[in-house]
Design an enzyme around this catalytic site. Structure first.
Site, PDB file in Angstrom:
ATOM      1  N   LYS A 298       0.809  -1.218   0.000  1.00  0.00           N
ATOM      2  CA  LYS A 298       0.000   0.000   0.000  1.00  0.00           C
ATOM      3  C   LYS A 298       0.842   1.267   0.000  1.00  0.00           C
ATOM      4  CE  LYS A 298      -4.438  -1.540   1.779  1.00  0.00           C
ATOM      5  NZ  LYS A 298      -5.583  -1.197   2.615  1.00  0.00           N
TER       6      LYS A 298
ATOM      7  N   LYS B 248      -9.368 -10.134  -9.134  1.00  0.00           N
ATOM      8  CA  LYS B 248     -10.416 -10.236  -8.122  1.00  0.00           C
ATOM      9  C   LYS B 248     -11.334  -9.003  -8.169  1.00  0.00           C
ATOM     10  CE  LYS B 248      -9.833  -9.092  -3.735  1.00  0.00           C
ATOM     11  NZ  LYS B 248     -10.281  -8.876  -2.372  1.00  0.00           N
TER      12      LYS B 248
ATOM     13  N   LYS C 295     -13.329  -3.470  -4.316  1.00  0.00           N
ATOM     14  CA  LYS C 295     -14.077  -2.226  -4.149  1.00  0.00           C
ATOM     15  C   LYS C 295     -13.228  -0.988  -4.408  1.00  0.00           C
ATOM     16  CE  LYS C 295     -14.615  -3.072   0.852  1.00  0.00           C
ATOM     17  NZ  LYS C 295     -13.688  -2.318   1.667  1.00  0.00           N
TER      18      LYS C 295
END
Ligand code: ATP
Ligand code: LTN
Length: 327
Positions: free
Chosen positions: A112, A194, A197
């Site tokens: 991240k 995948k 969101k």
């Protein structure tokens, strides 16, 4: 005694049918069997920049969707993380028992923070300590998580063990459980990725609050291949993914589904799948509209949830502070 299960979910992005078919459906179904605590983790959300209005709206929306999906506030506890200050307080104390080296090994931070470089926040680095606090405050036995979060639950166990070794038995040791039941739903635009969101492309996911027209058109445009027959073949990820969605919404067996579409084309299949998904989400959407027709209702459910969770959290925090010599 039922086992205590703790699940945390971030109020960022749009909740999609992957979240529903892979997680929320099982959370709803397991409510009688386990003593569930569900937490909308808004303090985790601010580890990366958020628009305050959007964060607040998304937090209520996610809670409303969970209630609408069938989380029963009488059976389970559902609350907002920032409503219980013990989460932030315990996270601070745990910080002081987590060696830098353990944190530096966390792969999620590496991923991240990669693009953010030096701009990545200290909170993002410290994310696992807050997650450990979430879990340990409630004497959690089981944490159902995806593979990507397993390392954080292991760190939670390690810090709990370390604390128990220094101060005597204080924390229950949680187990990470990777649920095998939930299928992995893939993106409609790219079935090798995948469904997520945080993906921006609007054709990527079917969100739980999408209108029937949006659902139909997203499915009609979903990426498939140039073959014809409709079969569960993992080597053809586009059509396979759509068939899995069909399977999970209808509960039909694979041979029955294949038989139903023998001799039919992708367009026929996608059209029928559209109706299945629209009807499959209709009860949840209707319930969501009912719940939100009174703008204060969700807040009142959340405030009750926090009132039930707070004494549990405060009891653990008080025991920890006493042992450490605080207060
Ligand atoms: P992001 O991609 O932004 O990290 P996400 O869509 O993966 O988010 P999470 O908040 O990480 O969502 O996950 C919430 C729950 O939904 C988890 O239990 C996770 O396993 C499940 N889940 C998420 N995406 C899928 C998917 N595509 N298929 C099945 N289950 C999923
Ligand atoms: N990191 C998790 C969300 C999360 C969580 C938790 C999950 C925060 N606290 C405690 C389980 C237990 C995620 O990104 N899915």
């Amino acid at each position: 005694m039922k086992k205590r299960v703790f699940s945390g979910i971030q109020p960022t992005g749009n909740i999609h049918i992957g979240n529903y078919l892979g997680a929320i459906k099982y959370w709803v179904a397991s409510q009688a069997e386990y003593d569930n605590v569900f937490c909308v983790v808004d303090l985790h959300a601010i580890t990366v920049p958020q628009d305050p209005k959007v964060l607040k709206t998304k937090t209520r929306e996610l809670a409303g969707l969970l209630f609408a999906a069938g989380i029963d506030p009488k059976q389970s506890i559902l609350f907002i993380q920032s409503h219980i200050s013990a989460h932030a307080e315990l996270a601070w104390i745990l910080n002081c028992f987590i060696p830098m080296g353990w944190m530096q090994r966390m792969t999620q931070f590496k991923e991240k923070s990669h693009d953010l470089k030096e701009q990545a926040s200290v909170g993002l680095f410290d994310y696992p300590a807050l997650m450990a606090a979430d879990i340990l405050l409630y004497d959690t036995d089981v944490v159902p998580v995806g593979e990507d979060q397993k390392q954080h639950v292991e760190l939670t166990r390690d810090v709990a063990l370390r604390f128990n070794n220094i101060y005597g038995d204080t924390f229950r040791l949680p187990e990470p459980v990777i649920p095998q039941v939930g299928a992995r739903i893939m993106g409609l635009d790219d079935p090798t990725k995948k469904m997520s969101k945080s993906e921006a492309n609007p054709g990527h996911a079917i969100n739980l609050l999408d209108s029937p027209e949006t659902i139909r058109s997203k499915l009609m445009r979903a990426t498939t291949d140039s073959l014809r027959d409709i079969r569960f073949d993992e080597g053809r990820p586009g059509i396979y993914n759509l068939l899995v969605i069909y399977e999970l919404f209808t509960g039909l067996r694979r041979p029955e589904i294949e038989a139903r579409f023998t001799g039919k084309g992708y367009a026929d299949f996608k059209r029928e799948l559209g109706e299945i998904v629209v009807e499959g989400l209709r009860p949840l959407q209707t319930r969501y509209r009912e719940l939100t027709s009174d703008p204060t209702y969700i807040d009142s459910l959340l405030s009750e949830g926090a009132s039930r969770a707070r004494p549990l959290a405060e009891k653990t925090l008080a025991a920890v502070k006493k042992k450490v010599g605080l207060g």
